[in-house]
Design a protein around this motif. Sequence first.
Motif, short mmCIF file in Angstrom:
data_model
loop_
_atom_site.label_atom_id
_atom_site.label_comp_id
_atom_site.label_asym_id
_atom_site.label_seq_id
_atom_site.Cartn_x
_atom_site.Cartn_y
_atom_site.Cartn_z
N THR A 78 0.82 -1.22 0.00
CA THR A 78 0.00 0.00 0.00
C THR A 78 0.85 1.27 0.00
OG1 THR A 78 -1.59 -1.25 1.28
CG2 THR A 78 -1.94 1.11 1.17
N LYS B 137 1.28 3.88 -3.07
CA LYS B 137 0.86 5.28 -2.95
C LYS B 137 1.94 6.21 -3.50
CE LYS B 137 -1.24 8.30 0.49
NZ LYS B 137 -0.32 9.20 1.20
N GLU C 215 1.46 8.87 -6.42
CA GLU C 215 1.77 10.29 -6.22
C GLU C 215 2.79 10.77 -7.26
OE1 GLU C 215 2.76 10.39 -2.08
OE2 GLU C 215 0.65 10.51 -1.48
N HIS D 62 -6.55 8.99 -7.20
CA HIS D 62 -5.47 9.92 -7.55
C HIS D 62 -5.70 10.57 -8.91
CE1 HIS D 62 -3.56 7.71 -4.30
NE2 HIS D 62 -2.68 8.67 -4.23
#
Length: 250
Positions: free
Chosen positions: A183, A187, A191, A216
């Motif tokens: 996770t 992420k 990003e 996102h």
Amino acid sequence: MGKGCAVAGRYALLLESVTKTYGSGRNAVTALNDVTMGVPRGTFLAVMGPSGSGKSTFLHCSAGLDRPTNGGVTLGDTRLAGLNEEQLTEIRRERVGFVFQAYNLLDSLTVADNVGLPFRLAGTPVPTDRVRAELANVGLADMGDRYPGQLSGGQRQRVAVARALITGPDVIFADEPTGALDTRTGKQVLELLRGVVDRTGQTVVMVTHDPVAASHADSVTFLADGRLAGELVAPTPEKVAERMTRLGEW
Ligand SMILES: Nc1ncnc2c1ncn2[C@@H]1O[C@H](COP(=O)(O)OP(=O)(O)OP(=O)(O)O)[C@@H](O)[C@H]1O
């Protein structure tokens, strides 16, 4: 070569009435059914839908990996329908970037050589300053001399992003780019993709099953049975999950 005039610069990717049918007669499967949509330049789109809804087919037709049965795809200002195989190969190498779940790096090449690979394949000199800049861009400035086997999963995916960026493509296609990552690392990769869109105006189209990954993006397009089944702008994980639940199992 093969320039069309349909897109006056607004869309990085445009699909017009795209249908893709596999097989024929009673065995025919319509994987994409009359899909019309545009992805504005400088935006981040997620594509979601239940298993078998046509996501991979969408990605393959959009990226010139497969040809639609009907309808047209325009990448940047190039209509793909008019291109021969050689021209399509060139488009895939130069106008499209790919980031896959499984990284797809060459283990026998250094990180820097992996990033420069699109130039090598094209038979043009590798611009080492750009390789360095892209590695710095993805936070791997000091890792150019390492081999993929000496990197973590997240770092490998960053190398894949740098390689996807280096030709300045019209669209970066990402297929479950966080599927193999935990996770936290996932992420960071999301990003990074978000930053690539925000900082450099790149366009990203990402297929995912994960509502958190989709959140996102600027918007999410949903597919069901090969057809467009709605759009969600400014997605949150909760809103995405709710839509997916309404579309059936996922
Ligand atoms: N090469 C092929 N030959 C025949 N049918 C195919 C082929 N590729 C895909 N299909 C069919 O087309 C439909 C859409 O498949 P696709 O792989 O695009 O869905 P998907 O949404 O990516 O699925 P998943 O989430 O399970 O990866 C499915 O019914 C699939 O069985």
